[in-house]
Design a protein around this motif. Structure first.
Motif, PDB file in Angstrom:
ATOM      1  N   THR A 188     -14.247   6.231  -0.376  1.00 50.35           N
ATOM      2  CA  THR A 188     -13.056   6.195   0.468  1.00 50.35           C
ATOM      3  C   THR A 188     -12.291   7.503   0.312  1.00 50.35           C
ATOM      4  O   THR A 188     -12.300   8.099  -0.758  1.00 50.35           O
ATOM      5  N   ARG A 231      -5.267  18.689  17.951  1.00 49.37           N
ATOM      6  CA  ARG A 231      -5.224  18.209  19.350  1.00 49.37           C
ATOM      7  C   ARG A 231      -6.627  18.195  19.941  1.00 49.37           C
ATOM      8  O   ARG A 231      -6.979  17.313  20.712  1.00 49.37           O
ATOM      9  N   ILE A 252      -1.042   1.854   9.216  1.00 51.97           N
ATOM     10  CA  ILE A 252      -2.249   1.894   8.384  1.00 51.97           C
ATOM     11  C   ILE A 252      -1.916   1.336   6.997  1.00 51.97           C
ATOM     12  O   ILE A 252      -2.680   0.579   6.421  1.00 51.97           O
ATOM     13  N   TYR A 253      -0.758   1.742   6.481  1.00 54.16           N
ATOM     14  CA  TYR A 253      -0.429   1.382   5.117  1.00 54.16           C
ATOM     15  C   TYR A 253       0.046  -0.061   4.971  1.00 54.16           C
ATOM     16  O   TYR A 253      -0.192  -0.690   3.946  1.00 54.16           O
ATOM     17  N   ARG A 296      -8.460  15.248  18.577  1.00 51.19           N
ATOM     18  CA  ARG A 296      -7.988  14.003  19.172  1.00 51.19           C
ATOM     19  C   ARG A 296      -8.351  13.866  20.643  1.00 51.19           C
ATOM     20  O   ARG A 296      -8.383  12.767  21.187  1.00 51.19           O
ATOM     21  N   CYS A 355      -8.412   9.411   1.716  1.00 50.11           N
ATOM     22  CA  CYS A 355      -7.184   9.260   2.482  1.00 50.11           C
ATOM     23  C   CYS A 355      -6.712  10.653   2.886  1.00 50.11           C
ATOM     24  O   CYS A 355      -7.235  11.232   3.824  1.00 50.11           O
ATOM     25  N   TYR A 377       8.586  21.968  14.415  1.00 50.11           N
ATOM     26  CA  TYR A 377       7.746  21.444  13.340  1.00 50.11           C
ATOM     27  C   TYR A 377       6.272  21.359  13.716  1.00 50.11           C
ATOM     28  O   TYR A 377       5.430  21.052  12.871  1.00 50.11           O
ATOM     29  N   ARG A 378       5.962  21.610  14.981  1.00 49.01           N
ATOM     30  CA  ARG A 378       4.564  21.617  15.458  1.00 49.01           C
ATOM     31  C   ARG A 378       3.868  20.272  15.230  1.00 49.01           C
ATOM     32  O   ARG A 378       2.734  20.225  14.764  1.00 49.01           O
ATOM     33  N   PHE A 379       4.541  19.232  15.549  1.00 53.00           N
ATOM     34  CA  PHE A 379       3.932  17.908  15.479  1.00 53.00           C
ATOM     35  C   PHE A 379       3.373  17.547  16.840  1.00 53.00           C
ATOM     36  O   PHE A 379       3.725  18.145  17.852  1.00 53.00           O
ATOM     37  N   SER A 380       2.538  16.510  16.847  1.00 47.83           N
ATOM     38  CA  SER A 380       2.106  15.993  18.135  1.00 47.83           C
ATOM     39  C   SER A 380       3.299  15.246  18.739  1.00 47.83           C
ATOM     40  O   SER A 380       4.223  14.855  18.027  1.00 47.83           O
ATOM     41  N   ARG A 387       0.817  -1.207   0.000  1.00 52.56           N
ATOM     42  CA  ARG A 387       0.000   0.000   0.000  1.00 52.56           C
ATOM     43  C   ARG A 387       0.853   1.259   0.000  1.00 52.56           C
ATOM     44  O   ARG A 387       0.479   2.270  -0.549  1.00 52.56           O
ATOM     45  N   PHE A 438      -6.669   4.422  -1.757  1.00 55.20           N
ATOM     46  CA  PHE A 438      -6.084   3.381  -0.936  1.00 55.20           C
ATOM     47  C   PHE A 438      -4.576   3.255  -1.148  1.00 55.20           C
ATOM     48  O   PHE A 438      -3.812   3.084  -0.204  1.00 55.20           O
ATOM     49  N   GLU A 489      -1.814  21.807  14.448  1.00 51.59           N
ATOM     50  CA  GLU A 489      -1.640  20.861  15.553  1.00 51.59           C
ATOM     51  C   GLU A 489      -2.576  21.201  16.706  1.00 51.59           C
ATOM     52  O   GLU A 489      -3.147  20.312  17.336  1.00 51.59           O
ATOM     53  N   TRP A 533       2.292   5.647  12.961  1.00 53.01           N
ATOM     54  CA  TRP A 533       0.932   5.193  12.691  1.00 53.01           C
ATOM     55  C   TRP A 533       0.642   5.059  11.184  1.00 53.01           C
ATOM     56  O   TRP A 533      -0.121   4.199  10.770  1.00 53.01           O
ATOM     57  N   LYS A 534       1.269   5.886  10.363  1.00 53.33           N
ATOM     58  CA  LYS A 534       1.019   5.810   8.917  1.00 53.33           C
ATOM     59  C   LYS A 534       1.473   4.477   8.359  1.00 53.33           C
ATOM     60  O   LYS A 534       0.822   3.903   7.502  1.00 53.33           O
ATOM     61  N   ARG A 549      -3.138  14.552  10.830  1.00 51.88           N
ATOM     62  CA  ARG A 549      -2.971  14.841  12.253  1.00 51.88           C
ATOM     63  C   ARG A 549      -3.972  14.073  13.099  1.00 51.88           C
ATOM     64  O   ARG A 549      -3.836  14.035  14.324  1.00 51.88           O
ATOM     65  N   THR A 562      -2.860  26.948  15.054  1.00 52.93           N
ATOM     66  CA  THR A 562      -2.045  26.043  14.226  1.00 52.93           C
ATOM     67  C   THR A 562      -2.822  24.756  13.962  1.00 52.93           C
ATOM     68  O   THR A 562      -3.752  24.408  14.694  1.00 52.93           O
ATOM     69  N   LYS A 573      -5.302  10.850  11.966  1.00 53.52           N
ATOM     70  CA  LYS A 573      -5.434   9.548  11.316  1.00 53.52           C
ATOM     71  C   LYS A 573      -6.416   9.538  10.155  1.00 53.52           C
ATOM     72  O   LYS A 573      -7.274   8.670  10.076  1.00 53.52           O
ATOM     73  N   TYR A 574      -6.231  10.488   9.271  1.00 50.16           N
ATOM     74  CA  TYR A 574      -6.982  10.521   8.019  1.00 50.16           C
ATOM     75  C   TYR A 574      -8.498  10.600   8.202  1.00 50.16           C
ATOM     76  O   TYR A 574      -9.248  10.005   7.430  1.00 50.16           O
TER      77      TYR A 574
END
Lengths: 625, 513
Positions: free
Chosen positions: B154, B490, A241-242, B493, B156, A221-224, A46, A416, B486, A237-238, B178, B484, B180-181
Motif C-alpha cells: 500500500t 491535470r 478517502i480518509y 487527470r 499513500c 496556490y496553483r491548485f485544481s 484514519r 493507511f 498542477e 476528496w481527502k 493532485r 508546475t 488522488k494518491y
C-alpha cells in the motif's frame, strides 16, 4: 438593587443555562465518551493528524490554503491524548460556535431564533458520541465564523470601507481555511442584505464565493479548481478517502444550517410571509402561566436538555465505545480492562481477537476460549473474512514472535493511518528486536518530536547508546528468542502451519502453543490436538487448562484415541471428571433430540468443550485451517 | 492618546534594542587564544570529513558530536574570509552567502574546518582540522528524486521533488495528492535536461500512464510502463513493461523482495507516435530490463536474464532466487532505424551476481551498475553494491574491466545518476540503517576513482535522523522542471491521451513488430 432588575435576571438565567449546558457537555465528553479513545483511533479513525515539534513540519503547512488551520488543528488534536483536555478544547470550540451563532442571529434582528445557537452543540454531541473525528474541518468552520464576527464588529457605516475590510479579511481567511471561506462570504452577503439592506454589496460578496477561491486557490496556490473550492471542507476528496461516512451528515449540517436558515429568513422577510401557527400552539402561548418569563425559562431549559439527551440516547454507540476501549487497552496491555470492556461488544471478531490475547496473557485462554464461540480465523484475524486488518493484527503477531509479519502489518498501517505514534512505537521495537539500531533510532527520533512520546523515545535512545545489544531489555530479548530464522515466505497455507513453525524455532513459545491447541479445539481437530499434546511438557503449567482437560477426556472416551496423560505428572481435575459425567448424563436425557438439547442444555455446561464438540462439530472444521 | 504613544514607543525601542544586541552578538569577532589541542578528528554528523565537494554545493551544516557548552567553528581555505561561527548548541549552520563566496574563490583547493569545543570547565579544546577538497567542477544544480515511505503493498502520500543543490530549497514537482494518491513512478530526463522528461504513473482513478514532457507540451500515453530512457537525440524513448510482484520474506531483515516475473523492452518514437518492439528485446523466454542509452546514441545497454519459469501468474515463480541478470548492449542507427546484434558486456555466470540499473557517464567513458545476489530490484537487497566498468579499456582489451566502487557500505547501494560533466555520481544508500534510502554525492576523477561520498546537505544537520521518507531514483539535471505540479497532474487527470497501437498482453508482446 441593579442586580435584581428583570433584565439582569433574564441574562443571569441565560448565562446559567449556558453554563450548565456546556458543563454537562464537557463532562459527558470527558467521562462518558472518553475523548482519549478518539485519539487512540482504534483503527477506525484514519485521519487523525500527527504533530511534530519542529519548524520544518510547520513550514510544510504554509504552502497551501488552509494549512495554518490544519496545523493548529493538528496541534490541538494532540490534547485529545488526555480526555479532560480534549473535551475542554472541543467544548471551547463548540461554545465559540454557539456564541457566534447567537451574535449573528441578533445582528440580523432575529432574536426570536436565538435557540439556534444550541444546534451546533447538539450536532457535536452526535458526532463525538459516534466516535468520529472531524476536528480539522469543523475548526476551519470555527475560524470562518470568527472572521464573520470580526467583519460584523468592523461596523463601518461607509459601504466602501466595509468592502475593503471584507476583501482584506477574505484574502487572509482563504489562506487560513481554504474552502470554508465560502461560508464566510455567504453569511457576510446575507448579513449585508438582512442587516444593512445593501443588496449590491450582498451580491458582490456572494460573487466572492467564486472569485476569491479561484484567484487565490487556482492562480496563486496553483491548485485544481475543485480542490481550491473544497479544501478543508467536508466534501474535500481527502476527507472522503480518509473518513468513513459515519456522522458526516452532521458535519454538512454544521456548514449549511446557518446559511440555510438565514436564506429562509431572507425569503420570509422579502415575501413578508406570515407564519400561521396551529391554533392549539396559539392558545398555549396565550396562557398567562406560559407567558411568565421564569416558567418560559424553565420550559426552554428543560426542552434543551431533553433534546440533547435524546440526541445522545440515539447517537451514543456503546458497542463502538467498547470497540475503541478494547483496542486501546489491548494496545496498552491492560488485560483486565480489555476483558471488562469487551462485555459491551462480545461478538465482534476484532474484539474477540483482543480478548483472546487478554485471556492468554491472563493465563485464561485454555479455560475460556470456547465461550467466545469464535471462528478459528479470529485467533489471528486471518482468512477470507479478515482482510486488510493491519491495525488489529500487528500486536497479535508481535506477541507470537512473528516479527516480520508484524512489521508488514505496521508498514501497511502506516500508509493507511499515517505516522501514528502507536505504530511508530511498535516499529521502533521491531527494529530493536531485529538489531537494526540505525532504523530504530530514526523511529525513536520521530517519536522524540511528538508531544507525549518523547520521554519513552528518549529512554530507548539512551538505552541503545548504553547497551546496543539491549541485553537488559526483557521484552526485546524475549522477542528475539521467538523470531523465526528459517528462510521462507510470509505466506502460510494454514494457521496451525504458522504456529507450528514458531514452535519449531522455539519450543517454549507458550503463546504459539496455546493458540495452536485452541485452534485445534475450535476446529474440532482432536487428532492434531492429541499429536501436539506432548508439547505440554515444555511449559511449567501448574494445572491443565479446563478446556484442554475436557478435550483429553473426549479423546479418552473415543476407543481409537489414546490416553494422553499416561506417564505425565499433571492429572485431570476431579471437577472436570464430574462435569464430563454430568454432561453426558444430561445429554442422554434428550434421547438424541439435538435441537432440543441445544436449546435446553443447562447454562453451567454450555461453556464446556463437551458442549462445543457435540453441537459445533461440523461448523468450523477445515475451512479456516 | 499620550499614554498609547508612550507604550508604542517603548515597544519599538525594545524591539530595536533587542535587534541590535542580536546583531552584535551574532557578528562579533571571536578569538580563542588559549586552548588544548586534541589529537583526534572531531566527531561530526553527517560525516563531512575528507570528502571532495562541488564548488556550488549548499553549506555542509553539521552537528558536533562532542560534549561541550559552547562551540566555535572556523571554515577557511587558501583565499577569502574565513567563516566563523560561535554557537551554544552543537548544531552548526553556515551562512549560505559566506559559504558560496569562500568556495567559489577556492576551487581546487582544500577546505579546512577547525572545531573548538568549550568543555564544562570553561576550557577550549581544539580538534584536528577537518580537511575536504573543493573540486574544480560543479555539480548539476538540481537533483530530482521520489520521496515515499518504505511501504509494502500500500502507499499513500508520495511525490517527485526537486532539490536545488546550491541551497536548501526543495520544491514538489508532482505530488500524488493532485491525482488522488496515485503512484509517481520512474522518471527520466534527456541529457540531464528538463526539456524532455518521462514519468511513469499509476492511478486507480485515472489509469496508469506515461507522462511525457517536451518543452511546453505535456501529454500522456495510457499504458503501464516501467523504466524509461531517452535517446540522446530526444527522438526516441526506450521503455519497459514489467510484472514485478512484491514478495515478503518471513525471516529476512529486509523482508521485501521483488521479482520481475515477465518483462520486455519497447520503444516509443516521438515523431511518429508509435510504440514498437524488436524481437531481440522482447523474447518470451527472457527478461529484458533497465534500458539505458550511450551518450552518442549508438548503443542501448540493458540487463537480461533467462526466464527460469513457465508460469508467469504465480508469485514468486519457481527458481526466482536463481534469476541473475547479465549486462548486454545492442547497437542502433537512429537515422536508419536499424538494430544490430546483442553483445554481452558482463555475464552473471562470471560475476555470480545479478546486474541491474546500468548508466553510462555522459562522456561515454564509464558504465556504472549495481549488483546483488539475484533478481532485478537491488533496493531490497542489502548486499547490493555499485560497480564501475571502464568502457574504453573494455573496448580496447575485449575483456570487461570493472571493479566495486569505493563508495559502498555494508548496506544497500542502488539508484545512481551521473552529472552532465561526468564528474559526480549521486546514488541512494541505506548506509547506517537498512530501511531508509538517503542520497549521497561522490566525486569521480578522470581515472574513474571515486572519492568518499557525503549525504546531500540539509539545513538541519539532524534532519535525516528522524525522517521517515526514503529517497529513490535520484536524477541530476541542470535546470529546474518548468512545468508546475498542477499542470502535470491535470494531464494525468484528463481523459485526453495519445492513442498508441500496442499489441501487448501481459509483459511480453503477442506480436513482434
Amino acid at each position: 438593587m441593579d442586580i435584581f432588575k428583570k433584565d439582569h435576571l433574564e441574562e443571569l438565567g441565560t448565562a446559567c443555562r449556558g453554563f450548565a449546558f456546556f458543563t454537562l457537555f464537557y463532562l459527558y465528553l470527558w467521562l462518558y465518551v472518553d475523548i482519549h479513545l478518539i485519539y487512540h483511533g482504534a483503527g477506525k479513525i484514519r485521519y487523525f493528524p500527527v504533530f511534530y515539534k519542529d519548524w520544518l513540519f510547520f513550514r510544510e503547512y504554509m504552502s497551501y490554503p488552509g494549512g495554518l488551520v490544519e496545523y493548529v488543528s493538528a496541534f490541538l488534536s494532540q490534547f485529545f491524548y488526555f480526555s479532560w483536555t480534549g473535551s475542554f478544547i472541543i467544548t471551547l470550540q463548540v461554545w465559540v460556535i454557539g456564541t457566534f451563532v447567537n451574535s449573528f442571529i441578533e445582528s440580523v434582528n432575529a432574536s426570536h431564533l436565538k435557540w439556534l445557537r444550541f444546534i451546533p452543540p447538539i450536532f457535536f454531541l452526535v458526532l463525538y458520541s459516534q466516535y468520529t473525528f472531524y476536528f480539522t474541518t469543523t475548526m476551519a468552520l470555527t475560524v470562518a465564523f470568527c472572521f464573520i464576527w470580526l467583519y460584523m464588529k468592523f461596523n463601518f457605516k461607509n459601504k466602501s470601507l466595509r468592502l475593503i475590510v471584507f476583501f482584506i479579511l477574505s484574502a487572509i481567511l482563504y489562506a487560513l481555511v481554504g474552502g470554508a471561506y465560502i461560508v464566510f462570504a455567504l453569511l457576510c452577503g446575507m448579513y449585508e442584505l438582512l442587516s444593512k439592506r445593501q443588496w449590491r454589496t450582498s451580491l458582490i460578496y456572494l460573487l466572492s464565493t467564486l472569485i476569491i477561491p479561484y484567484i487565490e486557490g487556482v492562480f496563486i496556490y496553483r491548485f485544481s479548481s475543485i480542490d481550491a473550492f473544497t479544501i478543508l471542507t467536508p466534501i474535500f476528496w481527502k476527507f472522503k478517502i480518509y473518513n468513513k461516512t459515519d456522522g458526516v451528515m452532521f458535519v454538512y449540517g454544521l456548514y449549511l444550517f446557518l446559511p440555510l436558515i438565514t436564506f429562509a429568513l431572507i425569503i420570509w422577510r422579502i415575501f413578508n410571509i406570515r407564519l400561521v401557527l396551529p391554533k392549539f400552539i396559539c392558545k398555549v402561548s396565550e396562557i398567562s402561566f406560559i407567558k411568565n418569563k421564569n416558567i418560559r425559562w424553565f420550559i426552554d431549559t428543560s426542552f434543551l436538555f431533553l433534546v440533547s439527551a435524546v440526541a445522545v440516547y440515539f447517537s451514543f454507540d456503546s458497542k463502538q465505545k467498547a470497540f475503541f476501549a478494547v483496542d486501546y487497552y489491548a494496545y496498552n496491555r491492560m488485560w483486565p480492562q480489555v476483558l471488562k470492556a469487551a462485555r459491551d461488544n462480545p461478538k465482534h471478531d476484532i474484539v474477540i481477537a483482543a480478548v483472546n490475547r487478554a485471556l492468554y496473557h491472563s493465563g485464561q485462554l485454555g479455560n475460556t476460549a470456547i465461550a467466545l464461540r469464535q471462528n478459528p480465523g479470529t485467533l489471528l484475524l486471518v482468512g477470507k473474512y479478515h482482510k486488510d486488518l493491519y491495525w488489529y493484527q500487528f500486536d497479535i503477531f508481535l506477541d507470537l514472535g512473528y516479527v516480520n509479519k508484524a512489521e508488514h502489518d505496521l508498514a501497511e498501517a502506516l500508509e493507511f493511518y499515517g505516522e501514528r505514534p502507536q505504530l511508530l512505537q511498535r516499529m521502533a521495537l521491531i527494529n530493536m528486536v531485529k538489531g537494526n539500531l540505525g532504523t530504530a533510532r530514526i523511529y525513536l527520533g520521530v517519536l522524540n518530536k511528538m508531544l507525549f512520546y518523547s520521554e519513552w523515545a528518549n529512554e530507548y535512545l539512551n538505552r541503545i547508546e548504553s547497551d546496543p545489544t539491549l541485553s537488559m531489555d526483557k521484552q526485546v530479548q524475549h522477542l528475539r528468542s521467538l523470531v523465526i530464522d528459517r528462510e521462507h515466505l510470509l505466506n502460510y497455507p494454514t494457521i496451525d502451519a504458522l504456529l507450528l513453525e514458531l514452535l519449531k524455532k522455539n519450543r517454549h513459545n507458550r503463546m504459539a502453543f496455546e493458540y495452536l491447541m485452541t485452534c485445534y479445539l475450535l476446529m474440532n481437530d482432536l487428532n492434531s490436538f492429541a499429536k501436539n499434546f506432548d508439547r505440554f511438557e515444555d511449559f511449567k503449567y501448574l494445572r491443565i487448562p479446563r478446556l484442554f482437560e475436557e478435550a483429553i477426556l473426549i479423546i479418552g472416551s473415543d476407543p481409537s484415541g489414546r490416553v494422553l496423560l499416561q506417564g505425565k505428572k499433571l492429572k485431570i481435575s476431579t471437577q472436570t471428571f464430574q462435569r464430563f459425567n454430568s454432561f453426558f448424563k444430561t445429554l442422554n436425557t434428550f434421547k438424541g433430540d439435538k435441537s432440543k438439547a441445544f436449546r435446553e442444555f443447562p447454562d453451567d455446561l454450555r461453556n464446556s468443550y463437551f458442549f462445543y464438540y457435540t453441537f459445533f462439530k461440523n461448523v468450523y472444521s477445515g475451512e479456516e485451517k | 492618546m499620550r499614554k498609547r504613544y508612550r507604550y508604542f514607543s517603548i515597544i519599538v525601542l525594545f524591539i530595536l534594542t533587542a535587534s541590535v544586541i542580536f546583531f552584535i552578538s551574532n557578528n562579533r569577532k571571536v578569538s580563542i587564544d588559549r586552548y588544548s589541542s586534541m589529537k583526534q578528528l572531531p566527531k561530526i554528523h553527517p560525516d563531512y570529513c575528507e570528502t571532495v565537494i562541488p564548488p556550488n554545493i549548499a553549506p555542509l551544516n553539521f552537528l558536533v558530536e562532542e560534549k561541550g557548552i559552547q562551540y566555535f567553528v572556523k571554515v577557511h581555505s587558501k583565499q577569502g574570509t574565513p567563516i566563523e561561527i560561535l554557537s551554544r548548541t552543537p548544531k552548526i549552520k553556515i551562512s549560505e552567502d559566506s559559504w558560496h563566496e569562500l568556495l567559489s574563490l577556492n576551487r581546487g583547493q582544500e577546505l579546512l574546518i577547525d572545531i573548538f569545543v568549550k568543555a564544562e570547565n570553561k576550557e577550549w579544546n581544539k580538534f584536528q582540522t577537518i580537511t575536504n577538497k573543493i573540486a574544480n567542477e560543479e555539480i548539476d544544480a538540481f537533483l530530482l528524486y521520489r520521496k515515499i515511505h518504505p511501504s509494502h503493498n500500500t502507499w499513500c502520500e508520495m511525490g517527485l521533488y526537486q532539490r536545488n543543490l546550491q541551497n536548501f530549497r526543495e520544491t514538489p514537482v508532482l505530488k500524488n495528492d493532485r491525482y488522488k494518491y496515485g503512484c509517481a513512478h520512474c522518471h527520466t530526463f534527456c541529457n540531464n535536461s528538463t526539456d524532455k522528461i518521462s514519468i511513469s504513473t499509476r492511478s486507480g482513478d485515472y489509469k496508469s500512464s506515461l507522462l511525457i514532457v517536451e518543452g511546453d507540451k505535456i501529454y500522456k500515453i495510457v499504458e503501464k510502463f516501467g523504466f524509461t530512457s531517452w535517446h540522446p537525440s530526444g527522438r526516441l524513448l526506450a521503455l519497459t513493461v514489467n510484472y514485478p510482484p512484491l514478495i515478503l520474506h518471513a525471516n529476512r531483515n529486509e523482508m521485501r523482495d521483488i521479482v520481475d516475473v515477465d518483462s520486455w523492452i519497447g520503444f516509443y518514437y516521438i515523431d511518429s507516435e508509435e510504440i514498437k518492439t524488436i524481437p531481440q528485446l522482447s523474447r518470451k523466454d527472457w527478461l529484458e530490463n533497465y534500458p539505458t542509452w550511450s551518450p552518442d546514441g549508438r548503443y542501448l545497454y540493458f540487463c537480461n536474464a533467462k526466464m527460469l519459469w513457465t508460469d508467469t501468474k504465480t508469485a514468486p515463480p519457481e527458481h526466482y532466487q536463481e534469476s541473475k541478470y547479465s549486462l548486454y548492449r545492442i547497437s542502433y542507427d537512429i537515422e536508419k532505424d536499424q538494430w544490430g546484434e546483442i553483445e554481452p558486456i558482463l555475464l552473471a555466470d562470471k560475476t555470480g551476481l545479478s546486474m541491474n540499473q546500468p548508466r553510462v557517464s555522459p562522456d561515454g567513458r564509464w558504465l556504472t551498475f549495481s549488483m546483488c545476489g539475484y533478481s532485478c530490484w537491488p533496493s531490497y537487497h542489502p548486499d547490493s553494491d555499485l560497480y564501475i566498468l571502464d568502457l574504453k579499456t573494455t573496448e580496447e582489451t575485449g575483456k570487461p574491466v570493472y571493479r566495486k566502487m569505493e563508495i559502498n557500505s555494508d548496506e544497500c547501494e542502488s539508484w545512481h545518476t551521473w552529472s552532465s560533466n561526468s564528474r559526480w555520481v549521486v546514488f541512494s544508500s541505506k548506509k547506517g540503517n537498512p530501511l531508509f534510502n538517503r542520497t549521497y554525492i561522490s566525486y569521480v576523477d578522470e581515472s574513474g576513482k571515486l572519492y568518499k561520498a557525503f549525504v546531500v546537505p540539509h539545513i538541519d544537520p539532524t534532519f535525516y535522523d528522524s525522517y521517515l521518507i526514503t529517497y529513490t531514483i535520484p536524477e541530476l539535471v541542470t535546470e529546474p522542471v518548468k512545468a508546475t505540479g498542477e499542470k502535470l497532474a491535470r494531464v494525468i487527470r484528463s481523459i485526453e491521451n495519445l492513442p498508441v497501437d500496442m499489441a501487448i498482453t501481459g509483459a511480453t508482446p503477442k506480436k513482434e513488430n
